[in-house]
Motif scaffolding. Structure first.
Motif, PDB file in Angstrom:
ATOM      1  N   GLU A 220       0.939  -1.207  -0.043  1.00 24.76           N
ATOM      2  CA  GLU A 220       0.135   0.095  -0.095  1.00 24.76           C
ATOM      3  C   GLU A 220       0.880   1.104  -0.088  1.00 24.76           C
ATOM      4  O   GLU A 220       0.450   2.233  -0.801  1.00 24.76           O
ATOM      5  N   ASP A 221       2.065   1.141   0.721  1.00 27.97           N
ATOM      6  CA  ASP A 221       3.041   2.287   0.871  1.00 27.97           C
ATOM      7  C   ASP A 221       3.600   2.320  -0.614  1.00 27.97           C
ATOM      8  O   ASP A 221       3.606   3.592  -1.236  1.00 27.97           O
ATOM      9  N   LEU A 223       2.061   1.784  -3.585  1.00 26.97           N
ATOM     10  CA  LEU A 223       1.034   2.515  -4.244  1.00 26.97           C
ATOM     11  C   LEU A 223       1.137   3.953  -4.125  1.00 26.97           C
ATOM     12  O   LEU A 223       0.297   4.478  -5.228  1.00 26.97           O
ATOM     13  N   THR A 224       1.221   4.333  -2.740  1.00 33.16           N
ATOM     14  CA  THR A 224       1.038   5.804  -2.606  1.00 33.16           C
ATOM     15  C   THR A 224       2.177   6.516  -3.438  1.00 33.16           C
ATOM     16  O   THR A 224       2.146   7.602  -3.808  1.00 33.16           O
ATOM     17  N   TYR A 233      -0.752  -3.169  -7.990  1.00 32.17           N
ATOM     18  CA  TYR A 233      -2.061  -3.530  -7.803  1.00 32.17           C
ATOM     19  C   TYR A 233      -2.436  -5.073  -7.712  1.00 32.17           C
ATOM     20  O   TYR A 233      -2.929  -5.629  -6.825  1.00 32.17           O
ATOM     21  N   LEU A 236      -0.563  -6.345  -4.534  1.00 34.07           N
ATOM     22  CA  LEU A 236      -1.415  -6.266  -3.360  1.00 34.07           C
ATOM     23  C   LEU A 236      -2.716  -7.259  -3.434  1.00 34.07           C
ATOM     24  O   LEU A 236      -3.014  -7.787  -2.464  1.00 34.07           O
ATOM     25  N   ARG A 240      -3.958 -10.080  -0.598  1.00 33.39           N
ATOM     26  CA  ARG A 240      -5.289 -10.086  -0.242  1.00 33.39           C
ATOM     27  C   ARG A 240      -5.851 -11.671  -0.512  1.00 33.39           C
ATOM     28  O   ARG A 240      -6.803 -12.214   0.394  1.00 33.39           O
ATOM     29  N   LEU A 252      -8.955  -4.739  -6.264  1.00 36.21           N
ATOM     30  CA  LEU A 252      -7.536  -4.302  -6.656  1.00 36.21           C
ATOM     31  C   LEU A 252      -7.222  -4.407  -8.166  1.00 36.21           C
ATOM     32  O   LEU A 252      -6.574  -3.714  -8.937  1.00 36.21           O
TER      33      LEU A 252
END
Length: 327
Positions: A220-221, A223-224, A233, A236, A240, A252
């Motif tokens: 997630e970091d 992706l930021t 995506y 991640l 998941r 995602l």
């Protein structure tokens, strides 16, 4: 190899170089001695003598020779020339092919001239080359053999903390189970600049340790830092799915497809995760059609396993999907 055997190999090389007239043949004797005792200095001194006295013949004789002995000798000759970047990348190739030998104990690999001059970018590429053949490095024996590499990584990363290069370097200690060093490289890189590759390196280290929550947070970091990167995506989404959250995995993948709508791996993952979530026969058929095109067979098989666990799927479709997996 005993000191006497190393000395015998060096003596034979001298005979071959001078009496036999074959410097390339002498190189093979010397490299044989190095392979048995990489830390012994005498074979390198013999190579240095050959390089000084018969350089033109060596260059002509070794040109185009991809054998391990020739490549290892070239690594040392590049060091003697002062080309530290090509020297370390060449040693990385040798180490990748034969990680069972502690090539990094070579005296030149710990020489201050080498450590002061080799670039972070070249060392990063060398680290990646050590992993090219997929050998299992996560053992006590391998960690001991790669100790000189870890030292070099520490010295060079502190001297030249290029974030992208440190992220690449982190793959070697991670493969060896040296997770603390992998994280330390990521932390060192972050003091210079936060980049996507460092976050990915941290995520993959958490994955190797089996901590899916921390891996998801790191992706997630990432992706930021790079929100248009479709592969993040998918990374991640795969985490998941491993956590059992197939609704999040589907969402995602759909986000990734907005950035790269034709990407096969995204489309296949989406079909697999939707099938697992809802038991969609149409999505399973789509996955079956795409599966032969997926180059990564391990990932293909994982997606098929997920899909085949979907609810209420027809037996004939399940059998067809499983036949692809078996093949």
């Amino acid at each position: 190899m005993s000191n006497q055997s190393v000395a015998a190999g060096v003596s034979l090389a001298r005979v071959m170089a001078h009496c036999g007239g074959s410097p390339v043949g002498a190189v093979k004797f010397l490299v044989g001695a190095i392979a048995s005792a990489p830390a012994a200095p005498d074979p390198y001194a013999g190579l240095a003598d050959l390089w000084r006295d018969r350089r033109s013949e060596l260059e002509a004789g070794l040109e185009g020779d991809g054998s391990l002995s020739a490549v290892l000798a070239q690594a040392y000759f590049l060091f003697l020339k002062g080309d530290m970047d090509d020297a370390v990348m060449t040693l990385g190739s040798v180490t990748g092919a034969r990680p069972d030998v502690p090539w990094g104990t070579a005296p030149w690999f710990g020489d201050a001239r080498f450590l002061d001059a080799v670039s972070a970018e070249a060392l990063a590429e060398a680290c990646l080359r050590t992993l090219d053949y997929g050998h299992d490095l996560d053992t006590d024996e391998m960690r001991e053999r790669f100790a000189p590499w870890f030292h070099t990584i520490d010295v060079v990363s502190e001297r030249s903390p290029v974030p992208e290069s440190l992220a690449a370097m982190a793959r070697l200690p991670r493969a060896c189970g040296r997770y603390e060093l992998s994280f330390a490289l990521c932390d060192r890189a972050d003091t210079v600049d936060r980049v996507m590759w460092t976050a990915v390196a941290r995520a993959n280290t958490w994955m190797a340790m089996g901590d899916l929550d921390q891996a998801a947070a790191a992706f997630e970091d990432a992706l930021t830092l790079d929100p248009a990167n479709w592969s993040l995506y998918l990374d991640l989404a795969d985490v998941r799915a491993e956590q059992g959250d197939f609704a999040a995995a589907v969402a995602l993948v759909e986000q990734g497809l907005q950035h790269e709508p034709q990407e096969l791996s995204l489309r296949a993952a989406g079909a697999a995760y939707r099938t697992r979530l809802s038991g969609s026969s149409d999505d399973l058929r789509a996955l079956i059609a795409m599966a032969p095109e997926l180059a990564n067979t391990a990932y293909r098989d994982l997606l098929i396993d997920y899909a085949c666990a979907g609810p209420g799927l027809p037996r004939n479709l399940l059998a067809k999907a499983r036949r692809i997996r078996k093949n």
